[in-house]
Design an enzyme around this catalytic site. Structure first.
Site, PDB file in Angstrom:
ATOM      1  N   GLY A   1       0.800  -1.215   0.000  1.00 66.90           N
ATOM      2  CA  GLY A   1       0.000   0.000   0.000  1.00 66.90           C
ATOM      3  C   GLY A   1       0.831   1.262   0.000  1.00 66.90           C
ATOM      4  N   HIS A   2       2.093   1.164   0.422  1.00 69.48           N
ATOM      5  CA  HIS A   2       3.002   2.304   0.424  1.00 69.48           C
ATOM      6  C   HIS A   2       3.900   2.295  -0.812  1.00 69.48           C
ATOM      7  CE1 HIS A   2       2.468   3.645   4.752  1.00 69.48           C
ATOM      8  NE2 HIS A   2       1.767   2.528   4.694  1.00 69.48           N
TER       9      HIS A   2
ATOM     10  N   ASP B   1       8.969   7.823   2.895  1.00 72.86           N
ATOM     11  CA  ASP B   1       7.728   7.469   3.567  1.00 72.86           C
ATOM     12  C   ASP B   1       7.710   8.027   4.982  1.00 72.86           C
ATOM     13  OD1 ASP B   1       5.822   5.552   5.143  1.00 72.86           O
ATOM     14  OD2 ASP B   1       5.444   5.096   3.029  1.00 72.86           O
TER      15      ASP B   1
ATOM     16  N   ALA C   1      -5.593  -9.546  -7.958  1.00 73.89           N
ATOM     17  CA  ALA C   1      -6.508  -9.236  -9.060  1.00 73.89           C
ATOM     18  C   ALA C   1      -6.066  -7.942  -9.736  1.00 73.89           C
ATOM     19  CB  ALA C   1      -7.934  -9.086  -8.543  1.00 73.89           C
TER      20      ALA C   1
ATOM     21  N   SER D   1      -7.115   2.171  -2.861  1.00 75.15           N
ATOM     22  CA  SER D   1      -8.350   1.635  -3.449  1.00 75.15           C
ATOM     23  C   SER D   1      -9.416   2.713  -3.576  1.00 75.15           C
ATOM     24  CB  SER D   1      -8.870   0.477  -2.593  1.00 75.15           C
ATOM     25  OG  SER D   1      -8.028  -0.655  -2.700  1.00 75.15           O
TER      26      SER D   1
ATOM     27  N   GLU E   1      -6.181   4.211   8.794  1.00 74.12           N
ATOM     28  CA  GLU E   1      -6.979   5.438   8.668  1.00 74.12           C
ATOM     29  C   GLU E   1      -8.231   5.207   7.842  1.00 74.12           C
ATOM     30  OE1 GLU E   1      -5.590   5.351   4.585  1.00 74.12           O
ATOM     31  OE2 GLU E   1      -4.786   4.643   6.488  1.00 74.12           O
ATOM     32  N   GLN E   2      -8.604   3.932   7.630  1.00 72.49           N
ATOM     33  CA  GLN E   2      -9.703   3.614   6.722  1.00 72.49           C
ATOM     34  C   GLN E   2     -11.054   4.119   7.196  1.00 72.49           C
ATOM     35  OE1 GLN E   2      -9.122  -0.631   6.392  1.00 72.49           O
ATOM     36  NE2 GLN E   2      -7.028  -0.316   5.663  1.00 72.49           N
TER      37      GLN E   2
END
Length: 493
Positions: A22-23, A129, A360, A382, A401-402
């Site tokens: 994700g990073h 990062d 995917a 996403s 943080e979603q």
């Protein structure tokens, strides 16, 4: 590719990604954006086992060099293979907090190898990062600016600061609260906050890391944000004016991948054959008829939760693509699909459903006209990918943080419906399970009614704004140009 000692290029940007998909994925896109500009070359500094993931996503024509540094696994007491993004995404979470503490310790030990790499390649600036807060001092030793990359958008960044500073959750363990000072009336509950915010234990390594990240941001030159101003203008202004953060919005960076092969391979784990099979299946479906379900690379639902998802999809009766990241390395040899799927589920849904086990080609799936909705964990990558292709969402945050991103999608942008997730999912098997009825209601509202049609209309408007932002003259394109000009002037080029 350029070599590290190639003197060409008027600005040399070094990039230090964190070792998680994700990073890594968006920061590689950032490297490509820098390298696409005239007079700019880029060096990505990474470890040996992560180099293949990086190189696979770099076009051969790009002026991007890879500089290797050694991952100090032995010194930190972690397996050698733990340096890879694949390991961190699929296995690390299951090994518990002790492993994660050691892993972040290993990340901190990258400081000496980074210093040596920077002294060797002599860049004009460092983009690193946020999980490497000490890199601000590494850049300072060379007298070059450090730019921070958080991997999320303005709304989540602002929310995190407001909660850290004002601590509104300390008054109650269960009641919701309005985030102080944040534009808009944004409500959260304590159980939706990161553990580092809820507990703030003395001596907790994660609490200490968050503190160091906040301090190092103040010592850095500014922040690169993977967003675009038109998406969250109030929060972009708040971040700059009220929180005092110099920043440049240059996203959505995923749109730097313009060719089909780049989109298919984003993430480094796909094959042309698997992408082709999936897209061929979608071609047989009507526009806006398929819902896509995927929870990113870290979410690990218990079998009981997966069965509820399956029951909801079957009861709804529509077409779906469901990505299930069951890691074969963690399953027993005797485990069969029926242990996490209702018996006969795939036979009964064969005409309407497609289950993908593992990776995917998400961007290619989402941008297909047959896909009308996206059930997402609200990870920022996403979320942005859904926005850039104009998809409305069913929001199901699980960690990090979603829950903040969910509020942006549902309460601010109005392009999503929640399944009413109330707390973090740890993948331990004893998490609160969201029942099939609630999942089905959210999916049906999004896919079958006027409410969903309106959300898709809004999402498509945002898609056009996103695409305009990255084109020449657009807000993100201009923001990157301004940053490059400023860095060139600063380096006396």
């Amino acid at each position: 590719m350029a070599t590290a000692d190639d003197p060409t290029g008027n600005l040399h940007v070094a990039i230090l990604p964190f070792m998680a998909h994700g990073h890594m994925i968006p920061i590689i896109d950032i490297a490509k954006l820098f390298a696409s500009r005239r007079g700019v070359k880029t060096t990505i500094i990474t470890t040996r086992l992560n180099a293949p993931l990086v190189s696979k996503q770099i076009p051969t024509t790009a002026e991007i060099h890879i500089e290797l540094i050694r991952f100090p696994a032995a010194e930190a007491g972690v397996p050698e293979e733990s340096e890879t993004a694949d390991f961190f995404s699929s296995t690390a979470q299951k090994m518990g907090p002790n492993f994660l503490f050691k892993f972040f310790h290993a990340a901190a030990l990258l400081r000496r190898p980074l210093d040596a790499a920077l002294a060797k390649i002599r860049p004009d600036c460092l983009v690193s990062d946020a999980f490497f807060p000490w890199s601000a001092e590494s850049a300072g030793k060379l007298g070059i600016p450090r730019l921070v990359f958080h991997g999320t958008g303005y709304f989540a960044l602002c929310t995190a600061v407001c909660i850290r500073v004002h601590k509104p959750h300390k008054n109650s363990d269960s009641e919701s609260f309005v985030v102080p000072c944040l534009p808009g009336k944004i409500e959260l509950t304590p159980s939706q906050l990161p553990e580092s915010a809820r507990k703030e234990e003395e001596g907790n390594p994660f609490t200490e890391l968050v503190r160091e990240m906040a301090e190092s941001e103040g010592k850095s030159y500014g922040v690169i944000v993977n967003s675009f101003r038109e998406l969250e203008p109030n929060y972009a202004d708040f971040y700059r004016d009220e929180l005092g953060r110099r920043n440049w919005a240059i996203g959505p960076v995923s749109l730097s991948n313009r060719r089909s092969e780049e989109k298919a391979g984003r993430g480094g784990r796909g094959t042309g054959e698997s992408s082709s099979d999936c897209l061929k299946w979608l071609e047989s479906k009507e526009p806006d008829s398929v819902i896509y379900i995927c929870f990113g690379s870290l979410a690990d639902f218990a079998d009981s939760q997966l069965k509820e998802i399956a029951a909801a999809l079957e009861s709804w009766g529509g077409s779906f693509i469901w990505v299930v990241r069951k890691d074969p390395r963690t399953e027993s040899e005797s485990e069969s699909e029926e242990e996490w799927l209702p018996v006969g589920f795939e036979d009964r849904t064969a005409e309407k459903g497609l289950i993908i086990r593992g990776w995917a080609p998400q961007i290619l799936i989402l941008e297909h006209e047959a896909v009308g909705g996206f059930v997402t964990h609200c990870g920022w990558n996403s979320t942005l990918e859904g926005i850039t292709v104009g998809k409305a969402m069913v929001t199901w945050p699980v960690a990090a943080e979603q829950f903040y991103n969910e509020k942006l999608v549902t309460a601010v942008l109005g392009i999503g419906l929640p399944v009413e997730a109330e707390k973090w999912v740890r993948g331990t098997g004893d998490d609160e399970v969201i029942m099939a009825e609630g999942i089905e209601i959210a999916v049906r509202r999004l896919m079958d009614g006027d409410e969903g049609k309106e959300m898709r209309r809004k999402a498509k408007e945002l898609r056009e704004m996103a695409r305009m932002a990255i084109e020449e003259g657009g807000s993100s394109h201009s923001s990157l140009s301004d940053l490059i000009d400023e860095l060139k002037q600063r380096s006396h080029v």
